[in-house]
Design a protein around this motif. Structure first.
Motif, PDB file in Angstrom:
ATOM      1  N   LEU A  69     -27.962   5.924 -24.132  1.00  0.00           N
ATOM      2  CA  LEU A  69     -27.812   4.942 -23.219  1.00  0.00           C
ATOM      3  C   LEU A  69     -28.904   3.712 -23.480  1.00  0.00           C
ATOM      4  CD1 LEU A  69     -27.951   7.057 -19.971  1.00  0.00           C
ATOM      5  CD2 LEU A  69     -25.788   6.003 -21.021  1.00  0.00           C
ATOM      6  N   ILE A  70     -30.043   3.900 -23.924  1.00  0.00           N
ATOM      7  CA  ILE A  70     -30.834   2.919 -24.054  1.00  0.00           C
ATOM      8  C   ILE A  70     -30.643   2.068 -25.551  1.00  0.00           C
ATOM      9  CG2 ILE A  70     -33.669   2.855 -24.780  1.00  0.00           C
ATOM     10  CD1 ILE A  70     -34.128   4.970 -22.827  1.00  0.00           C
ATOM     11  N   SER A  71     -30.136   2.789 -26.565  1.00  0.00           N
ATOM     12  CA  SER A  71     -30.020   1.993 -27.929  1.00  0.00           C
ATOM     13  C   SER A  71     -29.132   0.645 -27.648  1.00  0.00           C
ATOM     14  CB  SER A  71     -29.483   2.999 -28.837  1.00  0.00           C
ATOM     15  OG  SER A  71     -29.228   2.262 -30.181  1.00  0.00           O
ATOM     16  N   PRO A  72     -27.920   0.875 -26.728  1.00  0.00           N
ATOM     17  CA  PRO A  72     -27.209  -0.102 -26.719  1.00  0.00           C
ATOM     18  C   PRO A  72     -27.864  -1.417 -25.760  1.00  0.00           C
ATOM     19  CG  PRO A  72     -25.967   1.575 -26.162  1.00  0.00           C
ATOM     20  CD  PRO A  72     -27.579   2.164 -26.370  1.00  0.00           C
ATOM     21  N   VAL A  73     -28.774  -1.231 -24.860  1.00  0.00           N
ATOM     22  CA  VAL A  73     -29.566  -2.017 -24.239  1.00  0.00           C
ATOM     23  C   VAL A  73     -30.680  -2.876 -25.296  1.00  0.00           C
ATOM     24  CG1 VAL A  73     -31.044  -2.312 -22.159  1.00  0.00           C
ATOM     25  CG2 VAL A  73     -29.313  -0.382 -22.055  1.00  0.00           C
ATOM     26  N   LEU A  74     -31.163  -1.927 -25.977  1.00  0.00           N
ATOM     27  CA  LEU A  74     -32.094  -2.665 -26.867  1.00  0.00           C
ATOM     28  C   LEU A  74     -31.287  -3.590 -27.662  1.00  0.00           C
ATOM     29  CD1 LEU A  74     -34.310   0.447 -28.081  1.00  0.00           C
ATOM     30  CD2 LEU A  74     -35.019  -1.622 -26.644  1.00  0.00           C
ATOM     31  N   GLU A  75     -30.337  -3.126 -28.193  1.00  0.00           N
ATOM     32  CA  GLU A  75     -29.160  -4.150 -29.097  1.00  0.00           C
ATOM     33  C   GLU A  75     -28.688  -5.366 -28.213  1.00  0.00           C
ATOM     34  OE1 GLU A  75     -26.185  -1.780 -30.431  1.00  0.00           O
ATOM     35  OE2 GLU A  75     -27.534  -0.311 -31.810  1.00  0.00           O
ATOM     36  N   ALA A  76     -28.658  -5.150 -26.833  1.00  0.00           N
ATOM     37  CA  ALA A  76     -27.986  -6.441 -26.044  1.00  0.00           C
ATOM     38  C   ALA A  76     -29.109  -7.207 -25.745  1.00  0.00           C
ATOM     39  CB  ALA A  76     -27.539  -5.717 -24.647  1.00  0.00           C
ATOM     40  N   LEU A  77     -30.214  -6.732 -25.525  1.00  0.00           N
ATOM     41  CA  LEU A  77     -31.434  -7.514 -25.191  1.00  0.00           C
ATOM     42  C   LEU A  77     -31.919  -8.393 -26.566  1.00  0.00           C
ATOM     43  CD1 LEU A  77     -33.907  -5.209 -23.457  1.00  0.00           C
ATOM     44  CD2 LEU A  77     -33.114  -7.132 -22.432  1.00  0.00           C
ATOM     45  N   ALA A  78     -31.863  -7.485 -27.836  1.00  0.00           N
ATOM     46  CA  ALA A  78     -32.052  -8.491 -28.848  1.00  0.00           C
ATOM     47  C   ALA A  78     -31.069  -9.602 -29.442  1.00  0.00           C
ATOM     48  CB  ALA A  78     -32.049  -7.481 -30.251  1.00  0.00           C
ATOM     49  N   LYS A  79     -29.722  -9.236 -29.021  1.00  0.00           N
ATOM     50  CA  LYS A  79     -28.814 -10.339 -29.083  1.00  0.00           C
ATOM     51  C   LYS A  79     -28.816 -11.268 -27.958  1.00  0.00           C
ATOM     52  CE  LYS A  79     -23.614 -10.721 -29.567  1.00  0.00           C
ATOM     53  NZ  LYS A  79     -22.323 -10.083 -29.498  1.00  0.00           N
ATOM     54  N   ALA A  80     -29.014 -11.128 -26.960  1.00  0.00           N
ATOM     55  CA  ALA A  80     -29.361 -12.102 -25.713  1.00  0.00           C
ATOM     56  C   ALA A  80     -30.724 -13.042 -26.226  1.00  0.00           C
ATOM     57  CB  ALA A  80     -29.628 -11.449 -24.577  1.00  0.00           C
ATOM     58  N   ALA A  81     -31.577 -12.487 -26.825  1.00  0.00           N
ATOM     59  CA  ALA A  81     -32.817 -13.308 -27.323  1.00  0.00           C
ATOM     60  C   ALA A  81     -32.522 -14.098 -28.470  1.00  0.00           C
ATOM     61  CB  ALA A  81     -34.108 -12.371 -27.629  1.00  0.00           C
ATOM     62  N   ALA A  82     -31.680 -13.722 -29.237  1.00  0.00           N
ATOM     63  CA  ALA A  82     -31.248 -14.557 -30.578  1.00  0.00           C
ATOM     64  C   ALA A  82     -31.577 -15.937 -30.315  1.00  0.00           C
ATOM     65  CB  ALA A  82     -30.051 -14.076 -31.302  1.00  0.00           C
ATOM     66  N   GLY A  83     -32.262 -17.026 -31.096  1.00  0.00           N
ATOM     67  CA  GLY A  83     -32.379 -18.409 -30.891  1.00  0.00           C
ATOM     68  C   GLY A  83     -33.154 -18.747 -29.717  1.00  0.00           C
ATOM     69  N   LEU A  84     -33.925 -17.945 -29.103  1.00  0.00           N
ATOM     70  CA  LEU A  84     -34.849 -18.193 -27.948  1.00  0.00           C
ATOM     71  C   LEU A  84     -36.110 -18.767 -28.220  1.00  0.00           C
ATOM     72  CD1 LEU A  84     -34.059 -15.705 -24.947  1.00  0.00           C
ATOM     73  CD2 LEU A  84     -33.324 -18.236 -25.090  1.00  0.00           C
ATOM     74  N   SER A  85     -36.610 -18.267 -29.503  1.00  0.00           N
ATOM     75  CA  SER A  85     -37.988 -18.584 -29.922  1.00  0.00           C
ATOM     76  C   SER A  85     -38.354 -20.164 -30.049  1.00  0.00           C
ATOM     77  CB  SER A  85     -38.295 -17.820 -31.203  1.00  0.00           C
ATOM     78  OG  SER A  85     -38.363 -16.446 -31.033  1.00  0.00           O
ATOM     79  N   THR A  86     -39.275 -20.523 -29.383  1.00  0.00           N
ATOM     80  CA  THR A  86     -39.939 -21.931 -29.607  1.00  0.00           C
ATOM     81  C   THR A  86     -40.899 -22.173 -30.528  1.00  0.00           C
ATOM     82  OG1 THR A  86     -40.964 -21.882 -27.577  1.00  0.00           O
ATOM     83  CG2 THR A  86     -38.586 -22.377 -27.525  1.00  0.00           C
ATOM     84  N   GLY A  87     -41.198 -23.199 -30.995  1.00  0.00           N
ATOM     85  CA  GLY A  87     -42.526 -23.514 -31.648  1.00  0.00           C
ATOM     86  C   GLY A  87     -42.809 -24.985 -31.598  1.00  0.00           C
TER      87      GLY A  87
END
Length: 304
Positions: A286-304
């Motif tokens: 149950l948790i592994s897919p949630v971690l994967e979805a969070l990582a996918k949702a966060a892709a490209g969010l980093s700013t600098g």
């Protein structure tokens, strides 16, 4: 034979440093916690805790047992994960504790991804400040945290948690439209040393980040106004009450009113966001897919 339930109590006492606080986190009475700890000392044949006026601390034997406790509890989490996978446990609920901007930036998009790819996994979301979500996970009140780095946060090598980095974002300077630096392309924090400041309350991780950024610029900010709501911070800046540093994502889509937002020149405050679960639980079906979805949702969010 050592009862692993008592090991959880030992870890809670080590984390919270008082029997009362550990009991509150575990939803037990202090007397029940004390009884379980006494039983654990009988099981091991060692004194594990020294009680003092301000709390408790572990003895050398207690520290040894605590080190094994992390491994034992992580292994139990892993055993539960593998048994759930064996049983095809791909339907159920996962409780996620996250701060407000993290919910908007990654948790809500991840919920959409899960609805499409894993419709039998349901998220239950709890709003928790960046320093509140990790204790909820460690205490078993949440399965997963979306948290930020802060002073005193468990590190990447903490044996209790497994972490997945999500994104990092810089803080921008928010100035009243009439501020002398409002027309500048970028703002050096040192130029704001004499200004009144608006910022989060102590205890909020962003408070520490603002203080650290200003210290690196050579001054301590004169924090006159406090709010953990960045909309309130921006409104106060627009009213001319002071200046602020605000995470970039918190400003996205916000009505900025009579303020200007400027990037900071030189070293700037950065908020690093990560997901965390109890060590061993990262492989739970149950948790592994949630971690994967969070990582996918966060892709490209980093700013600098």
């Amino acid at each position: 034979m050592i009862d692993p339930r008592r090991l959880r109590i030992l870890r809670a006492v080590a984390d919270h440093r008082t029997v009362t606080a550990a009991a509150s986190a575990l939803y037990l009475t202090p007397s029940a916690v004390s009884q379980q700890l006494s039983a654990l000392e009988q099981e091991t044949g060692h004194v594990l805790l020294i009680r003092g006026g301000r709390g408790v601390r572990l003895t050398a034997a207690g520290e040894i047992l605590l080190g094994h406790t992390h491994s034992v509890l992580a292994q139990l989490e892993l055993a539960e994960a593998e048994l759930a996978a064996y049983a095809g446990g791909t339907a159920g609920e996962v409780t996620v504790a996250a701060f407000a901007t993290g919910i908007a930036e990654v948790v809500a998009p991840a919920a959409g991804l899960l609805a499409a790819g894993h419709p039998d996994i349901r998220l239950r979301v709890r709003d928790a400040e960046g320093d509140e979500s990790l204790p909820l996970v460690l205490g078993g009140e949440a399965d997963l945290a979306v948290a930020v780095e802060y002073r005193g946060a468990p590190g990447e090598d903490d044996p209790r948690l497994s972490r997945v980095p999500l994104y990092a974002e810089t803080f921008d300077a928010v100035l009243p439209a009439g501020h002398p630096l409002a027309a500048a392309g970028r703002v050096a924090l040192a130029e704001l040393a004499e200004s009144d400041w608006i910022g989060p309350y102590p205890g909020n991780p962003c408070h520490d980040m603002v203080l650290l950024a200003c210290e690196l610029a050579g001054f301590q900010p004169r924090l006159v106004h406090s709010s953990d709501d960045f909309r309130a911070v921006v409104a106060l800046a627009g009213a001319g009450a002071g200046v602020a540093l605000v995470p970039r994502s918190a400003l996205r889509g916000m009505e900025l009113g009579d303020t200007v937002v400027r990037p900071v020149s030189g070293p700037a405050a950065t908020r690093r966001v990560f997901a965390a679960v109890r060590r061993g639980a990262e492989r739970h079906p149950l948790i592994s897919p949630v971690l994967e979805a969070l990582a996918k949702a966060a892709a490209g969010l980093s700013t600098g």
